[in-house]
Design a protein around this motif. Structure first.
Motif, PDB file in Angstrom:
ATOM      1  N   ALA A  22      51.361  21.747   8.654  1.00  0.00           N
ATOM      2  CA  ALA A  22      52.299  22.866   8.619  1.00  0.00           C
ATOM      3  C   ALA A  22      53.677  22.493   9.145  1.00  0.00           C
ATOM      4  N   VAL A  23      53.736  21.515  10.058  1.00  0.00           N
ATOM      5  CA  VAL A  23      55.037  21.148  10.618  1.00  0.00           C
ATOM      6  C   VAL A  23      55.989  20.656   9.533  1.00  0.00           C
ATOM      7  N   VAL A  24      55.457  20.063   8.456  1.00  0.00           N
ATOM      8  CA  VAL A  24      56.332  19.578   7.386  1.00  0.00           C
ATOM      9  C   VAL A  24      57.022  20.747   6.701  1.00  0.00           C
ATOM     10  N   SER A  25      56.262  21.734   6.247  1.00  0.00           N
ATOM     11  CA  SER A  25      56.864  22.863   5.533  1.00  0.00           C
ATOM     12  C   SER A  25      57.801  23.661   6.431  1.00  0.00           C
ATOM     13  N   GLU A  26      57.427  23.838   7.704  1.00  0.00           N
ATOM     14  CA  GLU A  26      58.277  24.611   8.607  1.00  0.00           C
ATOM     15  C   GLU A  26      59.566  23.852   8.930  1.00  0.00           C
ATOM     16  N   THR A  27      59.464  22.541   9.098  1.00  0.00           N
ATOM     17  CA  THR A  27      60.667  21.750   9.355  1.00  0.00           C
ATOM     18  C   THR A  27      61.574  21.722   8.140  1.00  0.00           C
ATOM     19  N   VAL A  28      60.992  21.557   6.965  1.00  0.00           N
ATOM     20  CA  VAL A  28      61.792  21.519   5.737  1.00  0.00           C
ATOM     21  C   VAL A  28      62.531  22.838   5.550  1.00  0.00           C
ATOM     22  N   ALA A  29      61.858  23.947   5.776  1.00  0.00           N
ATOM     23  CA  ALA A  29      62.504  25.259   5.629  1.00  0.00           C
ATOM     24  C   ALA A  29      63.640  25.423   6.629  1.00  0.00           C
ATOM     25  N   ALA A  30      63.405  25.022   7.880  1.00  0.00           N
ATOM     26  CA  ALA A  30      64.448  25.157   8.903  1.00  0.00           C
ATOM     27  C   ALA A  30      65.622  24.223   8.619  1.00  0.00           C
ATOM     28  N   LEU A  31      65.326  23.024   8.116  1.00  0.00           N
ATOM     29  CA  LEU A  31      66.394  22.083   7.801  1.00  0.00           C
ATOM     30  C   LEU A  31      67.225  22.569   6.619  1.00  0.00           C
ATOM     31  N   ALA A  32      66.579  23.193   5.646  1.00  0.00           N
ATOM     32  CA  ALA A  32      67.319  23.761   4.520  1.00  0.00           C
ATOM     33  C   ALA A  32      68.283  24.838   5.001  1.00  0.00           C
ATOM     34  N   GLU A  33      67.884  25.624   5.999  1.00  0.00           N
ATOM     35  CA  GLU A  33      68.784  26.628   6.561  1.00  0.00           C
ATOM     36  C   GLU A  33      69.971  25.987   7.272  1.00  0.00           C
ATOM     37  N   GLU A  34      69.751  24.828   7.875  1.00  0.00           N
ATOM     38  CA  GLU A  34      70.857  24.123   8.539  1.00  0.00           C
ATOM     39  C   GLU A  34      71.840  23.541   7.526  1.00  0.00           C
ATOM     40  N   ALA A  35      71.368  23.266   6.311  1.00  0.00           N
ATOM     41  CA  ALA A  35      72.200  22.877   5.172  1.00  0.00           C
ATOM     42  C   ALA A  35      73.112  21.678   5.438  1.00  0.00           C
ATOM     43  N   PRO A  36      72.548  20.530   5.838  1.00  0.00           N
ATOM     44  CA  PRO A  36      73.399  19.338   5.955  1.00  0.00           C
ATOM     45  C   PRO A  36      73.911  18.904   4.590  1.00  0.00           C
TER      46      PRO A  36
END
Length: 321
Positions: free
Chosen positions: A271-285
């Motif tokens: 689950a850490v992968v999907s949650e990290t990916v979602a949070a990183l997408a919100e950060e929008a680098p």
């Protein structure tokens, strides 16, 4: 938390000196210049080859399970991590025609052997230089991985050997600066997200006994502020959790805009992968370069979620940010 002043820079070049993959066919891509047959980052070196008509052959960069990068700001250089083998980073520096004596300091992301033990090769090359090495006090801990079917104790860095080789060790848990406040070393990162919970089965030897060490508190990152672009964050393994690191860097610097994330993210499965990916997408680098300990599954999830930002990494890639 008191904010600190991170001096903005006009640009930074980050060159991958060691990673888990080497790909001589990757082409240049916008702000990324590659080493190899299709890239322009550096000329291809040649080595003797008795079985060739010309008695020479092209030489290519070596990959290994480890990480190292060179950070360049206004012509000044630091080394971030050193890979795993004595010949790995030292040999790749030769192939890239980079002299190790041009580094002004070394920063270690944490004490795991695949980021540290390549220092053997640099020590042999440099001799006693008093080059400063920045690291967290937990860097020296004995560590091991424990699973249901095996226990693996990791090689432990030796302070006496490193200082004996001529390096100057600088320990700290707090943030610190390099290159006239152009580079921030985060020190120990606050753990605030509920999903970045560390590494199962990781233990450290403290107070005469093996104890759980999920958090790996010595994990630290390097941060820069590129003028009019935002923060650039470079990680070794990202054991702190990349979202923790991003949020901590923002709180420390007061800079809310994120420009680039590069380095190991230690995303494997679950689950850490999907949650990290979602949070990183919100950060929008604008630029995302997952490396080293980022699994195939996590790489594909990140590429799908941030297709415009995602850039594959390989040894010799130079990111001109």
């Amino acid at each position: 938390m008191q904010q600190i002043s991170l001096a903005p820079v006009d640009g930074v070049h980050i060159t991958t000196l060691m990673d888990n993959s080497s790909d001589a066919l990757l082409p240049d891509e916008g702000l990324v210049r590659r080493f190899g047959l299709a890239g322009t980052a550096a000329p291809l070196p040649v080595i003797p080859a008795e079985l060739a008509e010309e008695k020479q052959n092209f030489d290519f960069l070596r990959a290994e399970h480890g990480f190292s990068a060179m950070v360049e700001v206004a012509g000044r250089r630091i080394l971030f991590d050193a890979g795993i083998t004595a010949e790995g980073v030292a040999g790749n520096l030769d192939r890239l025609a980079i002299r190790p004596e041009t580094f002004e300091s070394i920063v270690f992301s944490h004490g795991h052997f695949d980021h540290v033990m390549g220092l053997n090769g640099l020590a042999a090359r440099l001799g006693p230089t008093h080059l400063p090495i920045l690291l967290h006090p937990d860097f020296w801990l004995r560590r091991r991985f424990v699973s249901p079917d095996r226990t693996l104790e990791l090689p432990t860095p030796s302070r006496s050997a490193i200082e004996g080789a001529g390096f100057t060790v600088i320990e700290g848990r707090q943030p610190s600066f390099l290159l006239d406040s152009a580079i921030l070393v985060t020190g120990e990162v606050d753990r605030t997200t509920p999903f970045e919970t560390g590494m199962d089965g990781h233990e450290a030897f403290r107070d005469g006994a093996w104890q759980p060490d999920r958090a790996i508190h010595d994990d630290q990152a390097v941060v820069l502020h590129v003028r009019d672009k935002g923060l650039v964050i470079l990680t070794g393994c990202g054991h702190s959790g990349i979202i923790n690191i991003i949020r901590y860097a923002k709180r420390l610097t007061g800079v809310d805009r994120l420009y680039a994330v590069l380095g190991g993210l230690h995303l494997r499965d679950g689950a850490v992968v999907s949650e990290t990916v979602a949070a990183l997408a919100e950060e929008a680098p604008a630029v995302l370069v997952p490396a080293h300990c980022t699994s195939w599954k996590a790489q594909h999830a990140l590429a799908a979620a941030l297709p415009g930002a995602f850039r594959p990494n390989a040894v010799g890639s130079r990111f001109e940010l």
